[in-house]
Design an enzyme around this catalytic site. Structure first.
Site, PDB file in Angstrom:
ATOM      1  N   GLU A 135      46.568  30.600  42.493  1.00  0.00           N
ATOM      2  CA  GLU A 135      47.907  30.087  42.195  1.00  0.00           C
ATOM      3  C   GLU A 135      48.563  29.446  43.413  1.00  0.00           C
ATOM      4  O   GLU A 135      49.742  29.657  43.701  1.00  0.00           O
ATOM      5  CB  GLU A 135      48.786  31.219  41.640  1.00  0.00           C
ATOM      6  CG  GLU A 135      49.897  30.752  40.715  1.00  0.00           C
ATOM      7  CD  GLU A 135      50.555  31.901  39.970  1.00  0.00           C
ATOM      8  OE1 GLU A 135      51.760  32.085  40.156  1.00  0.00           O
ATOM      9  OE2 GLU A 135      49.858  32.603  39.230  1.00  0.00           O
TER      10      GLU A 135
ATOM     11  N   HIS B   9      59.283  39.533  31.946  1.00  0.00           N
ATOM     12  CA  HIS B   9      59.237  40.633  32.916  1.00  0.00           C
ATOM     13  C   HIS B   9      60.626  41.209  33.161  1.00  0.00           C
ATOM     14  O   HIS B   9      60.782  42.420  33.361  1.00  0.00           O
ATOM     15  CB  HIS B   9      58.623  40.156  34.228  1.00  0.00           C
ATOM     16  CG  HIS B   9      57.138  39.958  34.158  1.00  0.00           C
ATOM     17  ND1 HIS B   9      56.428  39.328  35.163  1.00  0.00           N
ATOM     18  CD2 HIS B   9      56.230  40.284  33.210  1.00  0.00           C
ATOM     19  CE1 HIS B   9      55.146  39.281  34.827  1.00  0.00           C
ATOM     20  NE2 HIS B   9      55.014  39.862  33.651  1.00  0.00           N
TER      21      HIS B   9
ATOM     22  N   HIS C  44      56.819  34.484  31.090  1.00  0.00           N
ATOM     23  CA  HIS C  44      56.681  35.748  31.809  1.00  0.00           C
ATOM     24  C   HIS C  44      57.882  36.085  32.682  1.00  0.00           C
ATOM     25  O   HIS C  44      58.193  37.256  32.875  1.00  0.00           O
ATOM     26  CB  HIS C  44      55.410  35.728  32.655  1.00  0.00           C
ATOM     27  CG  HIS C  44      54.155  35.890  31.854  1.00  0.00           C
ATOM     28  ND1 HIS C  44      53.777  34.995  30.872  1.00  0.00           N
ATOM     29  CD2 HIS C  44      53.183  36.838  31.878  1.00  0.00           C
ATOM     30  CE1 HIS C  44      52.626  35.395  30.336  1.00  0.00           C
ATOM     31  NE2 HIS C  44      52.252  36.506  30.930  1.00  0.00           N
TER      32      HIS C  44
ATOM     33  N   LYS D 138      43.287  38.540  38.139  1.00  0.00           N
ATOM     34  CA  LYS D 138      44.532  39.139  38.608  1.00  0.00           C
ATOM     35  C   LYS D 138      44.527  40.625  38.265  1.00  0.00           C
ATOM     36  O   LYS D 138      44.386  41.004  37.104  1.00  0.00           O
ATOM     37  CB  LYS D 138      45.740  38.468  37.956  1.00  0.00           C
ATOM     38  CG  LYS D 138      46.153  37.167  38.592  1.00  0.00           C
ATOM     39  CD  LYS D 138      47.471  36.669  38.009  1.00  0.00           C
ATOM     40  CE  LYS D 138      47.977  35.444  38.720  1.00  0.00           C
ATOM     41  NZ  LYS D 138      49.262  34.960  38.149  1.00  0.00           N
TER      42      LYS D 138
ATOM     43  N   ASN E 205      52.094  31.448  33.448  1.00  0.00           N
ATOM     44  CA  ASN E 205      53.226  32.376  33.461  1.00  0.00           C
ATOM     45  C   ASN E 205      54.338  31.973  32.490  1.00  0.00           C
ATOM     46  O   ASN E 205      55.431  32.556  32.525  1.00  0.00           O
ATOM     47  CB  ASN E 205      53.809  32.488  34.881  1.00  0.00           C
ATOM     48  CG  ASN E 205      52.849  33.153  35.843  1.00  0.00           C
ATOM     49  OD1 ASN E 205      52.242  34.169  35.532  1.00  0.00           O
ATOM     50  ND2 ASN E 205      52.689  32.557  37.015  1.00  0.00           N
TER      51      ASN E 205
ATOM     52  N   HIS F 263      54.489  44.331  26.576  1.00  0.00           N
ATOM     53  CA  HIS F 263      54.384  43.147  27.434  1.00  0.00           C
ATOM     54  C   HIS F 263      54.306  41.860  26.614  1.00  0.00           C
ATOM     55  O   HIS F 263      55.037  40.894  26.876  1.00  0.00           O
ATOM     56  CB  HIS F 263      53.159  43.264  28.341  1.00  0.00           C
ATOM     57  CG  HIS F 263      52.876  42.023  29.123  1.00  0.00           C
ATOM     58  ND1 HIS F 263      53.703  41.565  30.122  1.00  0.00           N
ATOM     59  CD2 HIS F 263      51.860  41.111  29.025  1.00  0.00           C
ATOM     60  CE1 HIS F 263      53.213  40.437  30.624  1.00  0.00           C
ATOM     61  NE2 HIS F 263      52.100  40.149  29.975  1.00  0.00           N
TER      62      HIS F 263
ATOM     63  N   GLU G  33      50.087  35.741  23.653  1.00  0.00           N
ATOM     64  CA  GLU G  33      49.360  35.014  24.695  1.00  0.00           C
ATOM     65  C   GLU G  33      48.512  33.890  24.103  1.00  0.00           C
ATOM     66  O   GLU G  33      48.260  32.888  24.767  1.00  0.00           O
ATOM     67  CB  GLU G  33      48.485  35.983  25.498  1.00  0.00           C
ATOM     68  CG  GLU G  33      49.246  37.083  26.223  1.00  0.00           C
ATOM     69  CD  GLU G  33      49.909  36.619  27.514  1.00  0.00           C
ATOM     70  OE1 GLU G  33      49.799  35.419  27.861  1.00  0.00           O
ATOM     71  OE2 GLU G  33      50.533  37.456  28.186  1.00  0.00           O
TER      72      GLU G  33
ATOM     73  N   ARG H 268      36.165  48.518  50.433  1.00  0.00           N
ATOM     74  CA  ARG H 268      36.641  47.148  50.670  1.00  0.00           C
ATOM     75  C   ARG H 268      36.175  46.169  49.591  1.00  0.00           C
ATOM     76  O   ARG H 268      36.121  44.970  49.812  1.00  0.00           O
ATOM     77  CB  ARG H 268      36.247  46.655  52.065  1.00  0.00           C
ATOM     78  CG  ARG H 268      36.911  47.439  53.200  1.00  0.00           C
ATOM     79  CD  ARG H 268      36.773  46.723  54.531  1.00  0.00           C
ATOM     80  NE  ARG H 268      37.488  47.429  55.578  1.00  0.00           N
ATOM     81  CZ  ARG H 268      36.948  48.346  56.379  1.00  0.00           C
ATOM     82  NH1 ARG H 268      35.656  48.636  56.252  1.00  0.00           N
ATOM     83  NH2 ARG H 268      37.668  48.937  57.306  1.00  0.00           N
TER      84      ARG H 268
END
Length: 369
Positions: free
Chosen positions: A237, A253, A249, A143, A246, A267, A185, A121
């Site tokens: 977010e 994507h 993105h 993230k 983003n 990417h 980026e 966990r």
């Protein structure tokens, strides 16, 4: 050494940036590792370049490293490899208070971080990012995710690292294409809300890609500081602030999905072209001057990143690309927010964009010479 604090409530950590820091990773990680052994996840390319160095630096601190080496590439961010990482960590008897080490680019960082969020966990992890994209973006902010056939990063968790060590010397072992992809980026942080930094990129981007040590450290430190400020204000977010990260993105994507998440489009290359498309769509909507959009495209193209949708040679229309966006993780009550621009350094979240308009715009871009 540049030390950038990431002030996440309840889970603060530092990003330490210095040429050669990987050779001293054991010293920096020792306070976070309770036992005399640690689990390290990496990929085959990174292992060839850095396994011996990292093994030795941990051994110098009395820490034995146990390695899982995965195939390199975006396809590794999958259910199958997630299960393999989880099984490996369980076999290493990782406990909740332990730290796992992710040594690699964004794929390894995302995959290992997600696995760490699940084991017992939630155990801790340390990021040792070895690509420019990971150093300036994916290793910071917590993230973590994997891809699925329906889209990129659709299954994941917010799980902050305990420490990030960014070594610009690691970039010397990368193909130029990978460094270019990471540089996209860097450009993004200038376009979000720092026009002077975008101007710095125009002046110094070629130096970053050529290996200039000072330029690389400045690019990494300024990018990390920008991201740290944004994620500290909006970790998950929910306030709309982190969504600014983003930029490019949503388009990117969709292009990655259309090219099968393959080496056909990395990417960062998708993000670079996505930022060009976001700027040009903003012009189409009357939001920004065309000269600003073309300035963005000119810089992106000048460093060897894709700046033209037509040049990708896709066998599809705008509607198909827009349909990929229906699976975007930012969908909210059937609508998809878009990051658009009012100018360089003036990105904002638009919630009234019609995908039919996007499809028509993409048809125009596919036909552009």
């Amino acid at each position: 050494m540049a030390v950038i604090p990431v002030a996440i409530a309840g889970a603060p950590y530092d990003v330490r940036i210095e040429a050669g820091v990987l050779r001293n990773a054991g010293h920096h990680c020792r306070p976070f590792i309770r036992k005399n052994h640690v689990a390290v996840v990496t990929d085959s390319n990174v292992a060839a370049a850095w396994r011996d160095t990292v093994t030795d630096t941990f051994a110098a601190e009395g820490i034995a490293s146990h390695w899982l080496v995965l195939p390199a590439g975006e396809a590794t961010k999958s259910w199958a490899y997630l299960a393999q990482v989880v099984d490996f960590l369980l076999a290493q008897e990782v406990e909740r208070r332990d730290k796992v080490v992710a040594l690699g680019g964004g794929v390894i960082g995302d995959l290992t971080g997600f696995a760490a969020s699940m084991v017992k966990r939630g155990c801790g992890f340390i990021q040792l990012p070895t690509t420019l994209l990971a150093q300036v973006d994916s290793s910071v902010g917590g993230k973590t995710a994997i891809n699925t056939p329906l889209g990129k990063n659709l299954v994941g968790a917010f799980h902050q690292p305990s420490l990030v060590l960014a070594d610009p010397l690691a970039l010397d072992t990368l193909p130029l294409r990978d460094t270019r992809a990471g540089y996209a980026e860097v450009i993004k942080y200038g376009l979000i809300d720092d026009a002077p930094f975008f101007a710095w990129c125009e002046e110094n981007g070629a130096k970053v890609l050529a290996g200039d040590a000072t330029a690389r450290e400045i690019a990494i430190a300024r990018s990390v500081a920008a991201k740290a400020r944004i994620v500290a204000a909006d970790e998950k977010e929910t306030a709309g602030v982190r969504a600014l990260l983003n930029l490019g993105h949503t388009f990117g994507h969709a292009l990655e999905a259309e090219t099968g998440y393959s080496d056909r489009l990395l990417h960062g290359e998708g993000v670079a072209l996505g930022m060009v498309l976001a700027a040009r769509f903003s012009v189409r909507q009357g939001l920004m001057h065309g000269q600003d959009a073309e300035r963005i495209a000119a810089h992106i193209g000048s460093v060897g990143l894709p700046a033209s949708l037509a040049a990708l040679g896709l066998d599809c229309d705008g509607r198909k690309l827009a349909d990929h966006m229906l699976h975007d993780k930012k969908m909210d009550a059937g609508t998809l927010p878009f990051l658009l621009l009012r100018g360089i350094g003036q990105t904002f979240l638009a919630k009234d964009v019609n995908l039919t308009d996007i499809a028509a715009f993409l048809d125009e871009e596919l036909a552009r010479g």
